[in-house]
Design a protein around this motif. Sequence first.
Motif, PDB file in Angstrom:
ATOM      1  N   GLY A  47      56.391  51.567  40.043  1.00 48.87           N
ATOM      2  CA  GLY A  47      55.452  51.001  40.049  1.00 48.87           C
ATOM      3  C   GLY A  47      54.804  49.357  40.703  1.00 48.87           C
ATOM      4  N   ILE A  48      54.024  49.296  41.411  1.00 45.97           N
ATOM      5  CA  ILE A  48      53.158  48.420  42.336  1.00 45.97           C
ATOM      6  C   ILE A  48      52.071  47.939  41.882  1.00 45.97           C
ATOM      7  N   ALA A  49      51.818  46.872  40.912  1.00 45.11           N
ATOM      8  CA  ALA A  49      50.425  46.034  40.362  1.00 45.11           C
ATOM      9  C   ALA A  49      49.959  45.269  41.811  1.00 45.11           C
ATOM     10  N   THR A  50      48.645  45.869  41.709  1.00 41.72           N
ATOM     11  CA  THR A  50      48.106  45.547  42.927  1.00 41.72           C
ATOM     12  C   THR A  50      47.213  44.153  42.651  1.00 41.72           C
ATOM     13  N   GLY A  51      45.573  44.389  42.572  1.00 38.23           N
ATOM     14  CA  GLY A  51      44.380  44.143  42.549  1.00 38.23           C
ATOM     15  C   GLY A  51      43.471  45.038  42.125  1.00 38.23           C
ATOM     16  N   ASN A  52      42.104  44.496  42.512  1.00 41.60           N
ATOM     17  CA  ASN A  52      41.194  44.886  42.750  1.00 41.60           C
ATOM     18  C   ASN A  52      40.605  45.683  44.164  1.00 41.60           C
ATOM     19  N   SER A 161      38.150  38.502  38.434  1.00 37.88           N
ATOM     20  CA  SER A 161      38.884  38.821  37.391  1.00 37.88           C
ATOM     21  C   SER A 161      39.391  38.416  36.480  1.00 37.88           C
ATOM     22  N   PRO A 162      39.098  38.599  34.525  1.00 30.29           N
ATOM     23  CA  PRO A 162      40.400  37.539  34.215  1.00 30.29           C
ATOM     24  C   PRO A 162      41.594  38.057  34.554  1.00 30.29           C
ATOM     25  N   LYS A 163      42.418  37.375  34.273  1.00 29.24           N
ATOM     26  CA  LYS A 163      43.261  36.656  34.494  1.00 29.24           C
ATOM     27  C   LYS A 163      44.433  37.423  35.845  1.00 29.24           C
ATOM     28  N   SER A 164      43.220  36.649  36.689  1.00 25.65           N
ATOM     29  CA  SER A 164      43.493  37.313  37.909  1.00 25.65           C
ATOM     30  C   SER A 164      43.910  35.254  39.290  1.00 25.65           C
ATOM     31  N   ALA A 187      29.584  31.705  33.745  1.00 27.60           N
ATOM     32  CA  ALA A 187      30.878  32.353  34.193  1.00 27.60           C
ATOM     33  C   ALA A 187      31.107  33.895  34.180  1.00 27.60           C
ATOM     34  N   GLN A 188      30.685  34.730  35.372  1.00 28.39           N
ATOM     35  CA  GLN A 188      30.772  35.807  34.868  1.00 28.39           C
ATOM     36  C   GLN A 188      32.387  36.266  35.440  1.00 28.39           C
ATOM     37  N   ARG A 189      33.256  36.851  34.405  1.00 21.83           N
ATOM     38  CA  ARG A 189      34.951  36.845  35.194  1.00 21.83           C
ATOM     39  C   ARG A 189      34.581  38.744  35.485  1.00 21.83           C
ATOM     40  N   LEU A 190      34.221  38.917  35.861  1.00 17.99           N
ATOM     41  CA  LEU A 190      33.807  40.360  37.156  1.00 17.99           C
ATOM     42  C   LEU A 190      34.530  40.708  38.084  1.00 17.99           C
ATOM     43  N   ASP A 191      35.612  42.313  38.448  1.00 14.95           N
ATOM     44  CA  ASP A 191      36.376  42.436  39.188  1.00 14.95           C
ATOM     45  C   ASP A 191      35.421  42.221  40.678  1.00 14.95           C
TER      46      ASP A 191
END
Length: 331
Positions: A47-52, A161-164, A187-191
């Motif tokens: 499994g590969i964890a990527t991003g938005n 994104s949170p934790k990005s 702050a808007q913690r959005l993708d």
Amino acid sequence: MRRAAMVFAVITIAAALLAGCGGRRDAPQTDSGAAVTCALERETRVGIATGNATGVYFALGNAYADQVAQATDGKVKATAAETGASVQNIQQVVAGSYQVAFSLADSAADAVLGTGSFEGKKQPVQALARLYPNYTQVVVRRDAGISSVADLRGKRVSTGSPKSGTEVIAQRILQAAGLDPDRDISAQRLDLTKTVDGMKDGSIDAMFFSGGLPTPGITDLFTVAGDRMRFLDVTDQLNSLRKINPVYEAGTIPAAAYGLPAEVRTIVVPNVLLVRDDLDADLACVLTKTLFDRKTQLEQANSAAKGISRQTARDTAPVPLHRGAAHALAN
């Protein structure tokens, strides 16, 4: 006794079903310490964890998964997943939810040193390779009256994104400009997808995103609403960021990346591909070898992959290079 017998029977049947279905036989093995051959003896799922979904990590991660499967004739069944990116990716690789993770080099350094988001707890991760550079892309609405990072005070700002990794850099840049990310901005913690939508409809005044060039979501923003947007030069904060981590560098976003009137100065940080430090060395070797053997195909998915180079692949410090990756890069 009857109940115990029934429980034993249920466990036995479940075990048999798992064995018939393969159970966990396709899970990646841990590193045995044996000599690296770069050959796999069994089928493996990765499994590969990527991003938005509209970012470069996601585009390249899916292309990489396809190429890994093709390069191994399906022996490695790789799949890529959308995530919150760097910090979350590292946490999930350590937890075993994924085997490979894209990450910004500063977040990866924090992980192995036990600093920043990983304060006091060093993470057992190593690198397969240094990748292409990420560009800190700070976009503001022209009607928001923002000419500097300090002008973000009181504004509605998406910090990612949170934790990005984007959130990490955004908070550090804001702090370097004398702003408290928790108090001085809304702050808007959005993708990235939601951030771009907010920039278009005016519900967000400014946004941060750390990504390769071009980032699909930002291409969309400038295609649809480019006349209402502009990039912000954040290089005044570079010296402060370098005191935190020397991986930060000065760079420029070429005008051609988004059809801009001129290039934009910004802060650049490399990306790294991470795994747990106990990942099977032969699998790590295969994954690394595929990254470079199939680089042309990755470039077709997103031109940011052109920045992947064997010459810089080993430059992952302070994150150690996995021994399987070292073998692949030496042969």
